[in-house]
Design an enzyme around this catalytic site. Structure first.
Site, PDB file in Angstrom:
ATOM      1  N   LYS A 279      45.826  43.714  39.226  1.00  0.00           N
ATOM      2  CA  LYS A 279      47.259  43.714  39.504  1.00  0.00           C
ATOM      3  C   LYS A 279      47.973  42.743  38.579  1.00  0.00           C
ATOM      4  O   LYS A 279      47.368  41.775  38.114  1.00  0.00           O
ATOM      5  CB  LYS A 279      47.504  43.266  40.955  1.00  0.00           C
ATOM      6  CG  LYS A 279      47.155  44.286  42.014  1.00  0.00           C
ATOM      7  CD  LYS A 279      47.526  43.764  43.393  1.00  0.00           C
ATOM      8  CE  LYS A 279      47.175  44.769  44.472  1.00  0.00           C
ATOM      9  NZ  LYS A 279      47.953  46.009  44.404  1.00  0.00           N
ATOM     10  N   ARG A 353      41.559  52.701  50.949  1.00  0.00           N
ATOM     11  CA  ARG A 353      41.041  53.991  51.425  1.00  0.00           C
ATOM     12  C   ARG A 353      39.510  54.042  51.307  1.00  0.00           C
ATOM     13  O   ARG A 353      38.853  54.746  52.068  1.00  0.00           O
ATOM     14  CB  ARG A 353      41.715  55.132  50.657  1.00  0.00           C
ATOM     15  CG  ARG A 353      41.477  55.098  49.181  1.00  0.00           C
ATOM     16  CD  ARG A 353      42.497  55.920  48.403  1.00  0.00           C
ATOM     17  NE  ARG A 353      43.760  55.209  48.219  1.00  0.00           N
ATOM     18  CZ  ARG A 353      44.821  55.716  47.594  1.00  0.00           C
ATOM     19  NH1 ARG A 353      44.779  56.946  47.130  1.00  0.00           N
ATOM     20  NH2 ARG A 353      45.913  54.998  47.452  1.00  0.00           N
TER      21      ARG A 353
END
Ligand code: BES
Ligand code: MN
Ligand code: ZN
Length: 498
Positions: A279, A353
């Site tokens: 990120k 996920r």
């Protein structure tokens, strides 16, 4: 803070402070009128002089009001009477409690709980008032070497109800409100803790502590256990981390012994760097909040256990850091999930996920009626819904409906998003059963579609709380959402809700 319920007139209360509302412009609420009558028009005079217009958020503290038995009367502005609804009600309670903490009063009697709120009964008002009062005094200052001291903090708050025959339901509502507040506080604190403290092992210890306190069964799966089971999606996320991953399982059994449980699954990424798909640096500290799903399901469990709801509830928390490193998962790696389905990991930042899919498959063994997962899953959900509503996805419309209703009642709203097959196509991979990302558009939906592939064995809903779990900016911090929504829904399941 200690609480109690009482019915009686405001002018006859012997307390350090009586709290009554004033509508805008300059209209006394009914309890305020009673005081005014006993005081020979004293409040009406004060208001006529223009010292209290009734604007929302304003307060006026009066001392030794004639004809009353209390030391003080606190007037709280309520805004326009025709606009006085749920949000205005809780805002008034919040203002009252914050103001009381700044006065010398150690105890107070709150008559705001007698104000009519459209569609809401005394149970709702008392539950919400208690919960809001506690939440209003929440602090997270354990890392401040100099704490901001409250000189004379409010110690006892009495909530007034109009009629004696409301006392029993009000007592129940009070217990619910304080239990929910306790759940919210736990969720907020776990969220606010720095990521060097609140790592997977810490979350596991907190779960064990909850289990001890409420006599729950607790099972912590270690890396070796996960390897044996074949939780390779979860393990792929944990590869770069030095902190060991944990899969936390807690069982609360308040329902029939043979009754099937509801399972709540909470994303527990205790810090999300993105992994190799790193990120950007700006605001990366906020990725300590990436375990707020885990915090909220633990908080919900605490509230449920505190209320002793007659249901069976299992909580599963896959917990890991998402770190880069020489051993970390690479974009392009393919893993076989616990379900047997293969996943091409195209972006290591879509890690939520991956840990959730194995936890959702693991949930099958508890034969649940319903599974709800809660996750700070996608930035796309924040783009879609902002910080107001959580994204709600479900394989069953009636479940979605019930969760939306619970959110309305709890003032912790969600918004129903689609799970149509058209979106599933975006997850196609040329090399594996699916990729872990779905391209630029509809990111919250494709993430939910990914999860749906692991939830065929039970009724399922997914809450994307990326926008609602914490606030950014100067007073950033965890909100405790969606504990209120989840607890209200579970109260409905237990048949003790409204
Ligand atoms: N934890 C983030 C989601 C997130 C981002 C929550 C910003 C709150 C604020 C999640 O793991 C993530 O990184 N998601 C990616 C998915 C993408 C790579 C498909 C995202 O949203 O950018
Ligand atoms: Mn991520
Ligand atoms: Zn994440």
């Amino acid at each position: 803070m200690e609480f109690s319920i009482k019915s009686g007139s405001p002018e006859k209360q012997r307390s350090a402070c009586v709290v009554v509302g004033v509508f805008e412009p300059r209209k006394l609420s009914f309890p305020a009128e009673l005081i005014d009558k006993a005081a020979g028009g004293y409040l009406a005079d004060v208001i006529r002089r223009g010292d209290m217009e009734g604007k929302a958020g304003t307060t006026l503290l009066l001392h030794s009001v004639p004809g009353t038995l209390s030391d003080r009367v606190l007037l709280v502005g309520l805004g326009k009477e025709k606009d006085f609804r749920e949000k205005e009600f809780t805002a008034a309670v919040r203002t009252a409690v914050r103001t009381l903490n700044d006065t010398g009063a150690f105890d107070a009697t709150l008559f705001l709980t007698e104000l009519p709120v459209k569609k809401r009964d005394v149970t709702w008002r008392v539950r919400q008032a208690a919960c809001t009062a506690i939440d209003a005094t929440y602090r997270f200052d354990q890392f401040k070497s100099k704490k901001e001291e409250v000189r004379r903090p409010l110690r006892k708050l009495t909530l007034a109800v109009e009629r004696r025959n409301e006392l029993t339901q009000a007592e129940t509502a009070l217990n619910q409100g304080t239990a929910i507040a306790e759940g919210i506080a736990l969720a907020r604190t776990l969220g606010n803790l720095p990521p060097n403290v609140c790592h997977p092992t810490y979350l596991a210890e907190q779960a064990r502590a909850l289990a001890d306190e409420f006599k729950l069964d607790c099972d912590i799966l270690e890396r070796a256990d996960m390897e044996k089971l074949g939780m390779n999606a979860l393990l792929a996320v944990a590869r770069g981390a030095h902190q060991p991953p944990k899969l936390i399982v807690l069982h609360y059994r308040g329902g029939p012994a043979a009754g099937k449980p509801v399972v709540l699954v909470g994303k527990g990424v205790t810090f999300d760097t993105g992994g190799i798909s790193l990120k950007p640096a700006a605001e990366m500290d906020e990725m300590k909040f990436d375990m707020c799903g885990a915090a909220s399901v633990l908080g919900t469990l605490k509230a449920v256990a505190r209320m002793a709801l007659p249901i069976n509830l299992t909580v599963i928390v896959p917990a890991t850091e998402n770190m880069p490193g020489g051993n970390a998962t690479r974009p392009g790696d393919i893993v076989t999930s616990l379900s047997g389905q293969t996943i091409e990991i195209l972006n290591t930042d879509a890690e939520g996920r991956l840990i959730l899919c194995d936890a959702l498959t693991y949930a099958e063994r508890f034969e649940p009626t319903t599974v709800i997962d809660v996750a700070t899953l996608t930035g796309a959900c924040v783009v879609a819904l902002g910080q107001v509503a959580s994204g709600l996805f479900s394989s069953k419309d009636s479940l979605a409906r019930d969760l939306l209703d619970a959110g309305e009642e709890a003032l912790d709203r969600a918004w129903h998003m689609p799970l149509w097959d058209d979106y599933q196509e975006l997850l196609k991979s040329p090399f594996a059963d699916m990729g872990n990302i779905g391209g630029r558009y509809g990111g919250a939906i494709t993430a939910a579609c990914f999860l749906s592939r692991f939830t065929k064995q039970y009724d399922w809903a997914h809450l994307d709380i990326a926008g609602t779990a914490w606030k950014s900016g100067a007073d950033k911090g965890a909100t405790g959402r969606p504990v209120p929504l989840l607890v209200h829904w579970l109260m409905q399941q237990a048949g003790s809700g409204e």
